[in-house]
Each structure stands twice: as structure tokens, then as C-alpha cells.
Design a protein around this motif. Structure first.
Motif, PDB file in Angstrom:
ATOM      1  N   LYS A 524      10.607 -30.280   1.501  1.00 24.17           N
ATOM      2  CA  LYS A 524      10.070 -30.461   2.853  1.00 24.17           C
ATOM      3  C   LYS A 524      11.162 -30.174   3.872  1.00 24.17           C
ATOM      4  N   GLY A 525      10.776 -29.536   4.952  1.00 26.83           N
ATOM      5  CA  GLY A 525      11.652 -29.394   6.100  1.00 26.83           C
ATOM      6  C   GLY A 525      11.374 -30.531   7.066  1.00 26.83           C
ATOM      7  N   CYS A 526      12.379 -31.337   7.388  1.00 21.47           N
ATOM      8  CA  CYS A 526      12.183 -32.560   8.165  1.00 21.47           C
ATOM      9  C   CYS A 526      13.035 -32.559   9.415  1.00 21.47           C
ATOM     10  N   ALA A 527      12.477 -33.119  10.487  1.00 19.04           N
ATOM     11  CA  ALA A 527      13.220 -33.312  11.729  1.00 19.04           C
ATOM     12  C   ALA A 527      12.489 -34.360  12.557  1.00 19.04           C
ATOM     13  N   PRO A 528      13.217 -35.204  13.285  1.00 19.16           N
ATOM     14  CA  PRO A 528      12.565 -36.221  14.116  1.00 19.16           C
ATOM     15  C   PRO A 528      11.576 -35.634  15.114  1.00 19.16           C
ATOM     16  N   SER A 529      11.831 -34.410  15.558  1.00 22.34           N
ATOM     17  CA  SER A 529      10.962 -33.786  16.562  1.00 22.34           C
ATOM     18  C   SER A 529       9.764 -33.071  15.954  1.00 22.34           C
TER      19      SER A 529
END
Length: 695
Positions: A524-529
């Protein structure tokens, strides 16, 4: 606030009316007339700078000129003059005040400042303040009515207290068309100092009060409200609430009306339920529920309800409406069916609802029906639905005979008996009502309203929730989270089943992690935004070998670079893959005022298209978690649909419980903890995606 101050508000020995005028329609004149008309036995002191008398009473130039003690003051002046008079009253030792004027927080910024000034003065002198922007109140048993409307109905003392954040709703309930008998009527207004919670806390401690009716737009003091409602429950009293603001338009009107926020409706629903407050959805439902609850305060919980009519069509309508209202109609026991058969033709098939016409109506046949149902130990309540308008109606004669038969055995059995008119019209049949009133049997009006009231009455109590305080260490850990992996680990440490996951800064690290977890895996590619990963193609599932993992890592790296602004944080994580199962959403929403709430429903993409979830105040226990599953399609999905399943219901419920407990500990830190989806397999449950929003 001292109890003596609130006592002075509801039961003073003397009251001053500032703004008393000789004008017939002035607020001060109306209040004095109502105090005198309703028989107040204390002293009434009109206050006006120039008048010698008002309404036959000697007038005083100011509060300071009144010779004796003054317990309460009614300020019938424009908003701008309110703080000055309240200050004078405080210095004079007055313990309670009423301000009816609008133009405070219901108006503009200047009004908000005026209301804040009132609050500060009341706090300085420990004064109870009712209002501003309201109609006043009644203490019916004490014959006390600091009440502004020019026309006021005669009130018969009784067991029902009314607390309303709407003046119009209070006026409607004051009519008491159903002869409930009133103990108090309180209009809250802007709740500058005292609000619905404080009034509820006062009236439930009065032995004259058995039932409390609330009209709510908001709850400004949830902790006290909950404590007061719990106290009512402990004393065997029923609290029934009609709350507006269920829709976006309704919430906007609430805000425009009093300058208050209605809050998210489903949280209020769960909050009221957890406090043992019955929530209704119309004024008619409020009144009919009060009638029923006052007659049978303890209900008939844990046992079934039997509906009886004299019409097959009427029985079919009850069967159509009852399930949607949450009213179960259990099948008849074989022994009861056999006992009914003498009143039916051989081909008859008695059922619930029961068309009791059978071989034709007669008092003797009806007594067969009544005796058979009263003898059924599985039934707790019996409802007789008739069509009998005010003066007669097609069931008028039959209904009277039914009422007489039920009255004759009142007190000789353990069943709660209820009559209901199939239509509301001009109200129940007077002759039938007279018979039923004599036996203490409630006679409700309108089929759907009656069924809704009965459903509320029979609903079992919510279990007592475990008290779990917010945890400072957990809050600090939550506030310091820097990645989804850390969030997974935190919840796993709290007992929530979360997938194992690690960050992978390179393809080689991703392959190493995958081989440790065992193929297949998820990247998974994850980021808060970027809370919605799937929509951006940032989730790769079913990666069965090293080459697939390397390719996925390269693709996700490119997608993240494109989706993120320069310098924004982001990472690729490798996660173990759950087995085949059903997807649920389980979440916690922490409301700063109302508390922690648990949300459960179908998950994955279904959450967007179904939009339905079960909500409870947290934390919840296993039994409640399983009920929540069954209240949406999630329950059916877990049990198995079209050859898929069944899946591990106990594991799903345990995950809900664990998340609810974690969410309660994090009340001050996390606004949202959302697992979507929680994949429930045949042998367990695993959270595979997580959203955490901080306060």
C-alpha cells in the motif's frame, strides 16, 4: 450552584416582577396576572419607577424599595436592561431570576456578549437563571406560574413534567389534551445559565413526577444530563425525548433559532439510548408514549406482545408496520392457538396479529380470546386495536364490550393491557375511554403512533457500560503517531486484531518483509493526506512472489510521487494478506461533548453505497457488539449469504469490543479511529486498513 437557588426558582416564597406595567398586554402585567390566576400563595411585588399599583398590587420603585426578602425576580424588560437589573437583584440577595427577552445569544455578537454578562453575574451571586428568550415555567402542584403567554390553559396537577427548548412545543403540551396531568412545565430558552440537564436533574427528584417529557434541540451539559437520566431510571421514572435536528436542514434551523449546535444526530440517538431515555420522532408519539408509560411505568420487558383486532385488514396493517418500528410480533404458542379455536371456525388459523372476529363477535367469544391470551406465559402485553371515533365508529359497541371485559379482570393477571384506536381523528371514543380509565388501562390514538409507542415501551434496557477513563499515556502515544504502521501496532497492543505491517523504503526491503510474512501479501502507498488509497490505485493485493512485489513497489512509488505535494510525507508498506471473508467497517467517533461512540456496518466499498451503520455509546460489551452486527446487513453477511460463509461472528464482535475500549481511552486525543475494512474470515478477523484523525 446551591440547591437553594434552584429551589427558589421553582418554589419561592416571594417574587418581584420588574417591568410591571399598567398596560394590559405588557409582559410584566401578564406574569402578575398568571401568578394571581393560578393561585400563588407567596408575595408578589410589582416593580416600576412611576406606577403606584399594577393589577391591584402595590408597586415598588426598585428592588431595593421592597421591604421584605425576595426569593425570585422576573425581569420583563428589553435585553439591554437585563444585566443591570440582574446585578441589582444579586446585591439584594435574590436567589433566582427569569428573563424572557430575546436579543441575547439568539441574535448577534452584541447579544452574545450580553448573555455572557448575565452568566457572569449569576455565577458571582450563585443565582439560578431561567432563560433568556423563553416563556417562563409552571410548578403546577405549588400553583406557581411565572409565565408570559397571555392565554394559559387550566392545568390539572399530575405526574408528568415537561421541559422544552421550544416555547411553542411547551404551549402545545400545556394543552394536555390527553389528560396526562402535569407537575412542571419549563421553557429553556437560550439556557444562559440553567439548561435541560439542570431542569431534568431537579424534576426527577420530585416524588410527584413519574414521567418526564423533553423537547430538545441540543444538550449543553451532557454529563449532568446523563447523570440525571440515570437517576430517573434508578427511581423507576421514564424520560421521553423528542429531539429536532435529525436532518441537515433541521440542524441549520436549530442553529438559527437559539445559536446552538444540534450535533450529529446518530450520536445523540446513541447517547440518549445509553442514558435510558426513550427517543420519539413526533409530538403525537411523545404524548401517546407518555400516556402508555404513565399507565405502565415498568413495561413488559422480556416478553412478547400480542396484537388483537376485529378486522383482517387492520391485522395486516399492524403486521406491515410493526417490524419497521422495531415491534416484534411472536408467533402464537400451540397451546394458545388450541385455546382460541372455540371462537373460530374449524378452518381458522389464529395468528399474531389476531383477527378476533372469528365466528362473529360476541362478549362470550371475546372472553374466550381474552382468557386464552392472558393464560399465555410468553406474552407480557396485549394490545387491542379498534376503530371507534369520538362518538361511535364501526367498532363502538364492540369496543365497549371489549373494554368492559378487560376492566373486569384488571389486577387479576400479570399482563399489561393496552387499547389503541386505529385512527387518530378527533380522539378516542369517550364511552370506551371512560371504562378503560376506570380500570387504569391506557387508550392510545392512531395505529402507527400507538405501535411506535408500544415498541419504545417494550424495548429492553441498554446494559450498563463499563467506565473507562481517557488514558494520558495512550493519548500521548496516539498524538505522536507518524505512520500507519505505528497506528496498526498501537491498536494491536490494545487487543484489536490488526494485520502485521512494516514500511519498505526499497523493493529489496519489501521482498524481505513479504518473505517473512509469507506470500501472498499486500503493498500500500500511504500518506496522511491520502485517506482513500483505493481510489488512487495505491493498494496492490494478492502479490504472490518477489517479482510481483518488486513491480508493485515501483508502481506505488511512482503513484505516490504524483499524488503527493513536494515534501509531503508518504511511505510504502508491506502487509500480511487476510484470507477470504466479509468486509466490515468498525470505527470509533469521539465527540468532545457527548463522549465516545462505536460505529459498525458493512465495510469496504459497501459503506459508500449502503450508508447504514449501527451506533452505540462506547465502550460496548460482546452482547451489544453482536446486536450491532445484526442491526445492519453486516450481521447477515457474517452469517453467510449465497454460499459464502458463515464467517467468525465471535471474532468480529471481539474486534468491535476491543476497538471500543481503545477509542474510549483515546477520547481526548483521537477524533476518529476507523478500520475499513475489518475482514472477517471463517476463523478470525483482521483489520487491514486504518484511518486515525486527531482532535
Amino acid at each position: 450552584m446551591a440547591a437553594s437557588s434552584i429551589d427558589a426558582l421553582f418554589n419561592p416564597a416571594s417574587i418581584a416582577v420588574v417591568g410591571a406595567s399598567q398596560r394590559e398586554e405588557s409582559i410584566g402585567q401578564r406574569v402578575i396576572r398568571n401568578l394571581v390566576r393560578f393561585g400563588f400563595q407567596g408575595s408578589v411585588y410589582p416593580v416600576h419607577p412611576t406606577n403606584a399599583e399594577v393589577a391591584g398590587l402595590a408597586c415598588h420603585k426598585s428592588l431595593s424599595d421592597i421591604p421584605g426578602p425576595v426569593d425570585a425576580v422576573f425581569i420583563g424588560l428589553p435585553a439591554a436592561q437585563g444585566p443591570g437589573v440582574l446585578e441589582e437583584a444579586g446585591k439584594r440577595g435574590v436567589r433566582a431570576a427569569y428573563i424572557n427577552a430575546s436579543g441575547f445569544a439568539d441574535a448577534d455578537a452584541e447579544g452574545v456578549a450580553l448573555q455572557a454578562e448575565l452568566r457572569a453575574i449569576a455565577a458571582r451571586y450563585d443565582m439560578a437563571l431561567c432563560g433568556p428568550n423563553n416563556l417562563g415555567l409552571f410548578n403546577v402542584h405549588r400553583k406557581y406560574a411565572p409565565w408570559t403567554p397571555r392565554y394559559a390553559s387550566e392545568l390539572v396537577p399530575g405526574p408528568v413534567a415537561v421541559i422544552s427548548q421550544s416555547g411553542t412545543m411547551a404551549l402545545m403540551l400545556c394543552q394536555d389534551e390527553r389528560k396526562l396531568g402535569l407537575a412542571y412545565v419549563v421553557t429553556c430558552g437560550n439556557e444562559g445559565v440553567l439548561g435541560a440537564a439542570e431542569y431534568l436533574d431537579y424534576v426527577v427528584r420530585d416524588d410527584n413526577v413519574k414521567t418526564v417529557l423533553l423537547f430538545l434541540e441540543t444538550i449543553r451539559n451532557p454529563d449532568l444530563f446523563a447523570a440525571a437520566a440515570q437517576e430517573a431510571h434508578r427511581r423507576g421514572k421514564r424520560v421521553i425525548a423528542l429531539k429536532s435536528g435529525a436532518s441537515d436542514a433541521g440542524r441549520a434551523l436549530v442553529a438559527a433559532h437559539t445559536g446552538s449546535l444540534a450535533g450529529e444526530d446518530r450520536f445523540y440517538d446513541a447517547f440518549l439510548r445509553s442514558c435510558h431515555v426513550t427517543r420519539v420522532h413526533s409530538p403525537d408519539e411523545l404524548i401517546e408514549s407518555a400516556l402508555l408509560f404513565s399507565a405502565h411505568p415498568q413495561g413488559a420487558k422480556g416478553r412478547g406482545f400480542m396484537a388483537v383486532t376485529l378486522s383482517g385488514g387492520e391485522a395486516a396493517l399492524i403486521a406491515d408496520n410493526a417490524p419497521a418500528l422495531g415491534l416484534a410480533l411472536p408467533p402464537l404458542a400451540p397451546a394458545t392457538r388450541d385455546a382460541l379455536m372455540p371462537a373460530f371456525p374449524p378452518f381458522g388459523k389464529p395468528s399474531n396479529p389476531l383477527d378476533a372476529w372469528g365466528l362473529g363477535f360476541s362478549p362470550e367469544r371475546f372472553r374466550i380470546v381474552l382468557d386464552a391470551l392472558v393464560a399465555d406465559a410468553s406474552l407480557g402485553a396485549i394490545g387491542f386495536s379498534i376503530v371507534a371515533n369520538t362518538e361511535g365508529g364501526p367498532d363502538g359497541v364492540y369496543g365497549r364490550q371489549m373494554a368492559e371485559a378487560c376492566a373486569a379482570i384488571a389486577g387479576k393477571h400479570d399482563k399489561a393491557i393496552v387499547f389503541m384506536n386505529a385512527t387518530a381523528g378527533a380522539g378516542p371514543n369517550r364511552e370506551i375511554k371512560k371504562v378503560l380509565d376506570g380500570a387504569g388501562i391506557p387508550y392510545l390514538s392512531g395505529m402507527r403512533t400507538s405501535l411506535a409507542s408500544i415498541a419504545h415501551w417494550l424495548r429492553p434496557d441498554e446494559p450498563v457500560r463499563e467506565a473507562i477513563a481517557a488514558d494520558a499515556q495512550w493519548a500521548a502515544r496516539c498524538m505522536a503517531l507518524k505512520s500507519e504502521v505505528e497506528g496498526f501496532t498501537m491498536l494491536r497492543d490494545a487487543g484489536v486484531p490488526m494485520a502485521r505491517a512494516v514500511a519498505a523504503g526499497s523493493a529489496a526491503e519489501a521482498v524481505a518483509a513479504a518473505e517473512k510474512f509469507g506470500y501472498p501479501v499486500v503493498l500500500k502507498g500511504c500518506a496522511p493526506s491520502l485517506p482513500h488509497k483505493s481510489e488512487l490505485g495505491l493498494v496492490k493485493v494478492g502479490l504472490a512472489n518477489a517479482e510481483a512485489v518488486k513491480a508493485a513497489h515501483a508502481d506505488l512509488s511512482a503513484r505516490l510521487t504524483k499524488a503527493l505535494k513536494p515534501g509531503a510525507p508518504g511511505e510504502i508498506i508491506v502487509q500480511e494478506m487476510a484470507g477470504e471473508g466479509v468486509e466490515l467497517i468498525i470505527a470509533v467517533r469521539n465527540d468532545p461533548q457527548l463522549g465516545s461512540f462505536v460505529v459498525v456496518g458493512p465495510g469496504g466499498l459497501l459503506v459508500e453505497v449502503m450508508g447504514k451503520a449501527s451506533v452505540r455509546q462506547g465502550p460496548v460489551d460482546l452482547a451489544t457488539a453482536e446486536k450491532m452486527l445484526d442491526e445492519t446487513a453486516a450481521g447477515a453477511l457474517v452469517c453467510g449469504v449465497r454460499g459464502r460463509g458463515p464467517f467468525d461472528r465471535k471474532a468480529a464482535a471481539a474486534a468491535i469490543v476491543a476497538l471500543s475500549r481503545a477509542g474510549t481511552k483515546l477520547h481526548g486525543a483521537a477524533a476518529t479511529l476507523e478500520i475499513n475494512p475489518l475482514i472477517v474470515t471463517a476463523g478470525g478477523a483482521l483489520g487491514v486498513d486504518l484511518l486515525i484523525e486527531l482532535h
